[in-house]
Design a protein around this motif. Structure first.
Motif, PDB file in Angstrom:
ATOM      1  N   PRO A 151       0.823  -1.211   0.000  1.00  0.00           N
ATOM      2  CA  PRO A 151       0.000   0.000   0.000  1.00  0.00           C
ATOM      3  C   PRO A 151       0.859   1.263   0.000  1.00  0.00           C
ATOM      4  N   LYS A 152       0.381   2.272  -0.700  1.00  0.00           N
ATOM      5  CA  LYS A 152       1.083   3.544  -0.754  1.00  0.00           C
ATOM      6  C   LYS A 152       1.001   4.194   0.627  1.00  0.00           C
ATOM      7  N   PRO A 153       2.138   4.632   1.178  1.00  0.00           N
ATOM      8  CA  PRO A 153       2.105   5.243   2.505  1.00  0.00           C
ATOM      9  C   PRO A 153       1.370   6.579   2.484  1.00  0.00           C
ATOM     10  N   GLN A 154       0.727   6.863   3.590  1.00  0.00           N
ATOM     11  CA  GLN A 154       0.004   8.122   3.749  1.00  0.00           C
ATOM     12  C   GLN A 154       0.764   8.990   4.752  1.00  0.00           C
ATOM     13  N   PHE A 155       1.366  10.058   4.262  1.00  0.00           N
ATOM     14  CA  PHE A 155       2.122  10.950   5.132  1.00  0.00           C
ATOM     15  C   PHE A 155       1.269  12.152   5.508  1.00  0.00           C
ATOM     16  N   PRO A 156       1.506  12.725   6.675  1.00  0.00           N
ATOM     17  CA  PRO A 156       0.778  13.942   7.041  1.00  0.00           C
ATOM     18  C   PRO A 156       1.053  15.048   6.023  1.00  0.00           C
ATOM     19  N   GLU A 157       0.120  15.956   5.880  1.00  0.00           N
ATOM     20  CA  GLU A 157       0.257  17.044   4.921  1.00  0.00           C
ATOM     21  C   GLU A 157       1.553  17.812   5.182  1.00  0.00           C
ATOM     22  N   GLY A 158       2.285  18.070   4.104  1.00  0.00           N
ATOM     23  CA  GLY A 158       3.531  18.808   4.220  1.00  0.00           C
ATOM     24  C   GLY A 158       4.768  17.944   4.410  1.00  0.00           C
ATOM     25  N   TYR A 159       4.592  16.622   4.563  1.00  0.00           N
ATOM     26  CA  TYR A 159       5.724  15.730   4.770  1.00  0.00           C
ATOM     27  C   TYR A 159       5.924  14.852   3.536  1.00  0.00           C
ATOM     28  N   THR A 160       7.192  14.585   3.232  1.00  0.00           N
ATOM     29  CA  THR A 160       7.529  13.694   2.135  1.00  0.00           C
ATOM     30  C   THR A 160       8.681  12.793   2.591  1.00  0.00           C
ATOM     31  N   VAL A 161       8.976  11.801   1.784  1.00  0.00           N
ATOM     32  CA  VAL A 161      10.107  10.924   2.046  1.00  0.00           C
ATOM     33  C   VAL A 161      10.982  10.923   0.807  1.00  0.00           C
ATOM     34  N   ARG A 162      12.284  10.979   1.027  1.00  0.00           N
ATOM     35  CA  ARG A 162      13.238  10.933  -0.082  1.00  0.00           C
ATOM     36  C   ARG A 162      14.500  10.246   0.402  1.00  0.00           C
ATOM     37  N   PRO A 163      15.322   9.768  -0.526  1.00  0.00           N
ATOM     38  CA  PRO A 163      16.594   9.154  -0.108  1.00  0.00           C
ATOM     39  C   PRO A 163      17.481  10.187   0.583  1.00  0.00           C
ATOM     40  N   ILE A 164      18.303   9.722   1.508  1.00  0.00           N
ATOM     41  CA  ILE A 164      19.231  10.624   2.185  1.00  0.00           C
ATOM     42  C   ILE A 164      20.276  11.103   1.185  1.00  0.00           C
ATOM     43  N   GLN A 165      20.629  12.355   1.289  1.00  0.00           N
ATOM     44  CA  GLN A 165      21.632  12.959   0.418  1.00  0.00           C
ATOM     45  C   GLN A 165      22.902  13.209   1.233  1.00  0.00           C
ATOM     46  N   LEU A 166      24.016  13.346   0.569  1.00  0.00           N
ATOM     47  CA  LEU A 166      25.285  13.562   1.247  1.00  0.00           C
ATOM     48  C   LEU A 166      25.210  14.759   2.191  1.00  0.00           C
ATOM     49  N   GLU A 167      24.556  15.816   1.777  1.00  0.00           N
ATOM     50  CA  GLU A 167      24.464  17.011   2.626  1.00  0.00           C
ATOM     51  C   GLU A 167      23.572  16.789   3.855  1.00  0.00           C
ATOM     52  N   ASP A 168      22.801  15.682   3.878  1.00  0.00           N
ATOM     53  CA  ASP A 168      21.957  15.352   5.038  1.00  0.00           C
ATOM     54  C   ASP A 168      22.729  14.655   6.155  1.00  0.00           C
ATOM     55  N   VAL A 169      23.907  14.131   5.859  1.00  0.00           N
ATOM     56  CA  VAL A 169      24.635  13.294   6.812  1.00  0.00           C
ATOM     57  C   VAL A 169      24.876  14.007   8.142  1.00  0.00           C
ATOM     58  N   PRO A 170      25.341  15.260   8.182  1.00  0.00           N
ATOM     59  CA  PRO A 170      25.548  15.901   9.493  1.00  0.00           C
ATOM     60  C   PRO A 170      24.263  15.955  10.341  1.00  0.00           C
ATOM     61  N   GLN A 171      23.121  16.223   9.708  1.00  0.00           N
ATOM     62  CA  GLN A 171      21.857  16.241  10.453  1.00  0.00           C
ATOM     63  C   GLN A 171      21.496  14.834  10.937  1.00  0.00           C
ATOM     64  N   LYS A 172      21.741  13.825  10.110  1.00  0.00           N
ATOM     65  CA  LYS A 172      21.441  12.449  10.514  1.00  0.00           C
ATOM     66  C   LYS A 172      22.295  12.050  11.714  1.00  0.00           C
ATOM     67  N   VAL A 173      23.541  12.438  11.705  1.00  0.00           N
ATOM     68  CA  VAL A 173      24.411  12.139  12.841  1.00  0.00           C
ATOM     69  C   VAL A 173      23.856  12.756  14.116  1.00  0.00           C
ATOM     70  N   ILE A 174      23.425  14.004  14.030  1.00  0.00           N
ATOM     71  CA  ILE A 174      22.848  14.676  15.204  1.00  0.00           C
ATOM     72  C   ILE A 174      21.603  13.946  15.685  1.00  0.00           C
ATOM     73  N   ILE A 175      20.738  13.555  14.755  1.00  0.00           N
ATOM     74  CA  ILE A 175      19.510  12.844  15.114  1.00  0.00           C
ATOM     75  C   ILE A 175      19.824  11.500  15.755  1.00  0.00           C
ATOM     76  N   MET A 176      20.767  10.753  15.175  1.00  0.00           N
ATOM     77  CA  MET A 176      21.050   9.395  15.653  1.00  0.00           C
ATOM     78  C   MET A 176      21.861   9.389  16.937  1.00  0.00           C
ATOM     79  N   THR A 177      22.565  10.453  17.253  1.00  0.00           N
ATOM     80  CA  THR A 177      23.383  10.480  18.462  1.00  0.00           C
ATOM     81  C   THR A 177      22.775  11.343  19.559  1.00  0.00           C
TER      82      THR A 177
END
Length: 178
Positions: A151-177
């Motif tokens: 089934p196609k996922p239903q995201f709240p209005e204004g939210y999307t999903v996309r693959p992580i990009q290289l420039e996202d890595v610093p934010q991901k590190v902050i989130i994961m740590t």
């Protein structure tokens, strides 16, 4: 033979651990933890701090047969090559002495936790024989039939999903740590 324990040394250790994990995952009917992704994630985001906690297990001739590293809450990640299961009891003896400590708030006594899946029958039997019991914590890991309609996922209005990009890595590190 006796198991020897030493700190992580270099890329040859990393390659040996990757090979051990890949051999274990060659059977699609069994799950093991940690996976290649777990090893690579910890190595990438933990850097030298992670490598400093990584203990390599070898036999007398220097052959790498496994590794142990501590995670949060005294949870130990224990990688063992499928051909070296006979050494796991000795490795757990060492790990329990090194990492055991006071229990968390929901329990009493001295504890250490070892990751294991029921499908890893050798480890499960060994842990039960050593007196381990399954904790209330768990990790969900399952299988989905990719031939069926997903089934196609239903995201709240204004939210999307996309693959992580290289420039996202610093934010991901902050989130994961954080």
């Amino acid at each position: 033979m006796t198991v020897l324990f030493r700190p992580y040394a270099d890329e040859a250790d990393y390659t040996a651990l990757r090979n051990l994990i890949m051999q274990k995952f060659s059977d699609p009917e069994r799950r093991f933890y940690p996976s290649l992704g777990d090893l690579d994630y910890n190595r990438s985001f933990g850097g030298n701090a992670f490598l400093g906690k990584l203990t390599i297990c070898t036999v007398q001739d220097g052959t790498v047969i496994g590794a142990i590293w501590p995670g949060h809450y005294r949870i130990l990640y224990c990688v063992m090559g499928k051909d070296y299961a006979d050494f796991e009891d000795e490795i757990l003896d060492w790990a329990e002495r090194k990492y055991c400590g006071p229990s968390l708030q929901d329990r009493t006594g001295q504890e250490v936790y070892i990751w294991g899946y029921p499908e890893d029958q050798l480890r499960s039997r060994l842990l039960i024989d050593r007196g381990y019991t399954q904790h209330t914590w768990y990790m969900y890991s399952g299988v989905i039939d990719l031939e069926s309609v997903i089934p196609k996922p239903q995201f709240p209005e204004g939210y999307t999903v996309r693959p992580i990009q290289l420039e996202d890595v610093p934010q991901k590190v902050i989130i994961m740590t954080g």
